[in-house]
Scaffold this active site. Structure first.
Site, PDB file in Angstrom:
ATOM      1  N   SER A   1      -2.270  -1.197  -2.578  1.00  0.00           N
ATOM      2  CA  SER A   1      -3.445  -0.569  -3.167  1.00  0.00           C
ATOM      3  C   SER A   1      -4.668  -0.856  -2.316  1.00  0.00           C
ATOM      4  O   SER A   1      -4.747  -1.875  -1.624  1.00  0.00           O
ATOM      5  CB  SER A   1      -3.662  -1.120  -4.577  1.00  0.00           C
ATOM      6  OG  SER A   1      -4.948  -0.786  -5.062  1.00  0.00           O
TER       7      SER A   1
ATOM      8  N   LYS B   1      -4.708   9.891  -4.789  1.00  0.00           N
ATOM      9  CA  LYS B   1      -3.927  10.934  -4.108  1.00  0.00           C
ATOM     10  C   LYS B   1      -4.571  12.299  -4.210  1.00  0.00           C
ATOM     11  O   LYS B   1      -4.303  13.190  -3.407  1.00  0.00           O
ATOM     12  CB  LYS B   1      -2.509  11.057  -4.703  1.00  0.00           C
ATOM     13  CG  LYS B   1      -1.642   9.826  -4.668  1.00  0.00           C
ATOM     14  CD  LYS B   1      -1.832   8.971  -3.471  1.00  0.00           C
ATOM     15  CE  LYS B   1      -1.596   7.522  -3.835  1.00  0.00           C
ATOM     16  NZ  LYS B   1      -2.467   7.010  -4.891  1.00  0.00           N
TER      17      LYS B   1
END
Length: 573
Positions: A476, A130
């Protein structure tokens, strides 16, 4: 050679110029700055350094070298740090709800630090999933001259004669639960899988977004490739510091670089490398900060027409270190440009275009990691967007490495990830089912968790290609198999995924790019009348605030109106 920069139009004039700024200057003198340094441009050097995980641990060292580059070019660097939430630690429990939220906090905190202290330019260094897009979002939001630098990938671990990554450890949990791996072997693997500083080694989300930083033009060519432990990365750090001063002098800003065409370049590189599905969330979010309309469907169109070229994990054989040794992301861009899949006229932080940066770079033929554009692994990209009556706002799946691109079966519905993971651990599912995990979207989770623990356990049990999995959450970058994420609208927004019942037949076709449930519109409307929102446990704090403002995954799960609504840009004050 040191250059002189006038302050008359720079933001830092508000804290360094004139008699009324004497109190402000006194703080700068207190930190050892001299008059010359105070009168130079003030350059923010932001990192997401912390001791949570190896992804971020080398960033502090690299930042010191960036500062040397800034100083050598006539600027005054001011280092600061912001948070990061590392997915490898947050994965598989409630902590994962903090992950996507952290992207917004990173962008917001960098914006506030830059605004509050009136810094003139920005170099941002990041390591985990992120933090890369979070810093890039801040750069285009502020629109001050900026350079992004990736902290680098981890070196591979070695276990029983083969290279391994953290993906192997997650999948080993499934092998252990299935009785196919001893506890001693699992412990041995976990002890050697991650041997150094750096981000996860496959073409997972961090390395995908690192490739994006070069493809989109915000990172120096070559800066995304070299592993974190290599001290030669310091050369890129120094050059990044010098480069931001050159951008300041030449008045080149991030929105001169990040355009619709450069976003398309970034999407093409993601597709060609079989990158993370999370890119379909990141690129729209970066575009949103610029006021550019570029959603999951726009990303999908680029994915669809771009060949899959790089044989990288999790769908392929190789890791980031192998790509670096083969020539780095630049050779992917080189062959894409030769094939007409990139816009060569896009400006980059070098002050040159993509085509100019790649002009003298040959495509190496003595390597096996990256295929040439005319001999691709597959003719379309390694990531596919889907749409249909189960996902009117779209969904996304990574097909790199998949042999079967179609799946149809009955739904087995779970109301949260924990319920699904428990069922997988207990092997309480059947081959041929479509496992549905809902209430994990941006608003409903809140936080749109990733599901690597569940998908990896399925592969560890040997059933990863015998079931499909869909969710309004995320997967993911290390996930492989027929796993469809970002299903929108999410359950909390009365999306069809929230209306499913056990046994409903779901059909997914990555060739026609469709995802359908065998229910009529009338049946869906009837179920919607009886539908009630599921309450989550977050009525206060950051996750509550996030849930009140976050938008749909279709447009990047952003939390503010974006560049199209701004009344001023920070760099122009």
């Amino acid at each position: 050679m040191t250059k002189t920069y006038g302050k008359s139009t720079l933001v830092s004039r508000y804290v360094t110029q004139g008699p009324e700024r004497a109190p402000h200057r006194s703080y700068l003198y207190a930190m050892g700055l001299g008059e010359k340094q105070i009168n130079q441009p003030l350059i923010g050097v932001a990192t997401t350094w912390n001791e949570a995980a190896p992804c971020n641990i080398s960033l502090a060292r690299q930042a010191q070298v960036v500062k040397k580059g800034v100083s050598a070019a006539g600027g005054t660097p001011r280092e600061f740090t912001t948070i990061t939430v590392t997915d490898g630690i947050a994965m598989g429990h409630q902590g994962m709800k903090s992950s996507l939220v952290s992207r917004e906090v990173i962008a917001d905190s960098v914006e506030l630090t830059m605004r509050g202290h009136c810094y003139d330019a920005l170099v941002g260094l990041a390591g985990c999933d992120k933090s890369l897009p979070g810093l890039m979002m801040a750069m285009v939001r502020l629109n001050v001259p900026s350079v992004f630098m990736y902290g680098g990938s981890i070196l591979p671990g070695h276990y029983k004669g083969k290279d391994v990554t953290v993906q192997d450890v997650f999948e080993a949990v499934g092998q252990h639960s299935a009785g196919n791996m001893s506890e001693d072997d699992l412990h041995e693997l976990e002890s050697v899988a991650c041997p150094s500083a750096g981000s996860c080694g496959g073409q997972f989300t961090a390395n995908t977004m690192a490739c994006v930083s070069e493809a989109i033009g915000l990172g120096l060519p070559g800066s995304a490739g070299m592993p974190a432990p290599y001290e030669a990365r310091d050369n890129y750090a120094f050059d990044s510091g010098e480069a931001v001063m050159r951008l300041l002098k030449d008045k080149i800003r991030p929105r001169d670089i990040v355009t619709r065409q450069s976003l398309e370049n970034a999407a093409a590189v993601v597709a060609a490398t079989g990158g993370s599905t999370n890119a379909a969330l990141r690129l729209p979010a970066i575009a949103h900060e610029c006021g550019i309309a570029f959603d999951i469907h726009d990303v999908g169109e680029i994915f669809h027409k771009t060949p899959y070229l790089a044989d990288l994990k999790p769908g392929g054989q190789y890791i980031a270190k192998d790509l670096f040794e083969a020539g780095g992301i630049q050779i992917v861009m080189k062959t894409l440009l030769e094939g007409g899949y990139l816009h060569g006229n896009c400006l980059t932080v070098t002050g040159k275009t993509v085509a100019e940066n790649l002009k003298d770079l040959p495509f190496p033929t003595d390597q096996k990691v990256v295929y040439p554009h005319d001999k691709p692994i597959t003719p379309t990209g390694g990531v596919v967007t889907l749409k249909g009556n189960l996902a009117p706002e779209g969904a996304i799946v990574k097909v790199a490495g998949l042999k079967n691109l179609k799946f149809s079966g009955p739904a087995h519905v779970f109301e949260c990830e924990e319920d699904a993971f428990k069922a997988v651990e207990m092997r309480d599912y059947k081959e041929g089912e479509v496992l549905v995990i809902r209430n994990e979207g941006p608003k409903g989770g809140p936080g749109m968790r990733e599901m690597l623990a569940t998908t990896a356990a399925l592969y560890g049990q040997g059933t990863g290609d015998k079931v499909a999995l869909i969710t309004d959450g995320r997967f993911s970058g290390a996930t492989r198999g027929f796993c469809i994420g970002h299903v929108g609208p999410e359950a909390a927004a009365k999306g069809p995924i929230g209306l499913l019942k056990d046994g409903d037949i779901i059909t997914i076709d990555a060739e026609t790019r469709t995802i359908e449930v065998d229910l009529s519109d009338e049946e869906l409307d009837t179920r919607r009348k009886d539908w009630q929102a599921r309450e989550n446990d977050y009525a206060t704090g950051a996750l509550y605030k996030y849930a009140q403002t976050v938008g749909s995954a279709e447009k990047g799960a952003t939390t503010h109106p974006g560049g199209s609504s701004e009344k001023h840009v920070f760099a122009d004050i």
